[in-house]
Design a protein around this motif. Structure first.
Motif, PDB file in Angstrom:
ATOM      1  N   ARG A  71       9.274  -2.919  -2.465  1.00 52.95           N
ATOM      2  CA  ARG A  71       8.788  -3.623  -3.651  1.00 52.95           C
ATOM      3  C   ARG A  71       8.611  -2.623  -4.778  1.00 52.95           C
ATOM      4  N   ASP A  72       9.082  -2.980  -5.950  1.00 56.70           N
ATOM      5  CA  ASP A  72       8.928  -2.158  -7.145  1.00 56.70           C
ATOM      6  C   ASP A  72       8.081  -2.946  -8.138  1.00 56.70           C
ATOM      7  N   HIS A  73       6.831  -2.541  -8.278  1.00 48.84           N
ATOM      8  CA  HIS A  73       5.918  -3.273  -9.156  1.00 48.84           C
ATOM      9  C   HIS A  73       6.276  -3.100 -10.633  1.00 48.84           C
ATOM     10  N   THR A  74       6.886  -1.974 -10.961  1.00 44.53           N
ATOM     11  CA  THR A  74       7.227  -1.730 -12.371  1.00 44.53           C
ATOM     12  C   THR A  74       8.338  -2.668 -12.833  1.00 44.53           C
ATOM     13  N   LYS A  75       9.186  -3.083 -11.891  1.00 44.32           N
ATOM     14  CA  LYS A  75      10.304  -3.964 -12.238  1.00 44.32           C
ATOM     15  C   LYS A  75      10.102  -5.377 -11.715  1.00 44.32           C
ATOM     16  N   ASN A  76       8.982  -5.601 -11.016  1.00 39.91           N
ATOM     17  CA  ASN A  76       8.698  -6.913 -10.432  1.00 39.91           C
ATOM     18  C   ASN A  76       9.835  -7.377  -9.535  1.00 39.91           C
ATOM     19  N   THR A  77      10.316  -6.473  -8.697  1.00 40.89           N
ATOM     20  CA  THR A  77      11.423  -6.801  -7.815  1.00 40.89           C
ATOM     21  C   THR A  77      11.088  -6.454  -6.359  1.00 40.89           C
ATOM     22  N   ILE A  78      11.745  -7.143  -5.472  1.00 42.83           N
ATOM     23  CA  ILE A  78      11.759  -6.742  -4.073  1.00 42.83           C
ATOM     24  C   ILE A  78      13.206  -6.591  -3.644  1.00 42.83           C
TER      25      ILE A  78
END
Length: 117
Positions: A71-78
């Motif tokens: 999960r990448d919180h900075t890009k709001n992606t999983i």
């Protein structure tokens, strides 16, 4: 509202790898748990893996040691990295997100993964 946009998927040979990504947009502050589900023809939708906001992961037994969710919180992606794919992994894969404030569940449109033997 939350929108989940998936990318990745397609046809791969058994033993190969694929990566699925899911980007969340909209009211992302509502999101807590995110994950991937899959549904094969004639079967029920099942959990593949999920990941909490703190990074705690959970995997279906059938994909442990082969799939990795991140999960990448900075890009709001999983992202779901799938290795050592098997024909039985063939399914439509759906991104999923859960509302931290209530029972609402959000779904992506689904992406087909086909593993040939």
């Amino acid at each position: 509202q939350v929108h989940l946009g998936e990318s990745g998927g397609g046809l791969v040979q058994a033993g190969g790898s694929q990566r699925l990504s899911c980007a969340a947009s909209g009211s992302i502050f509502r999101i807590n748990l995110m994950g991937w589900y899959r549904q094969a023809p004639g079967k029920q939708r099942e959990l593949v893996a999920d990941i909490s906001t703190s990074g705690t992961t959970n995997y279906a037994t059938s994909v442990k040691e082969r799939f990795t969710i991140s999960r990448d919180h900075t890009k709001n992606t999983i992202t779901l990295q799938m290795n050592m794919l098997k024909p039985e992994d063939t399914a439509v894969y759906y991104c999923n997100a859960r509302n931290r404030y209530g029972p609402t569940v959000y779904w992506g449109q689904g992406t087909q993964v086909t593993v040939s033997s």
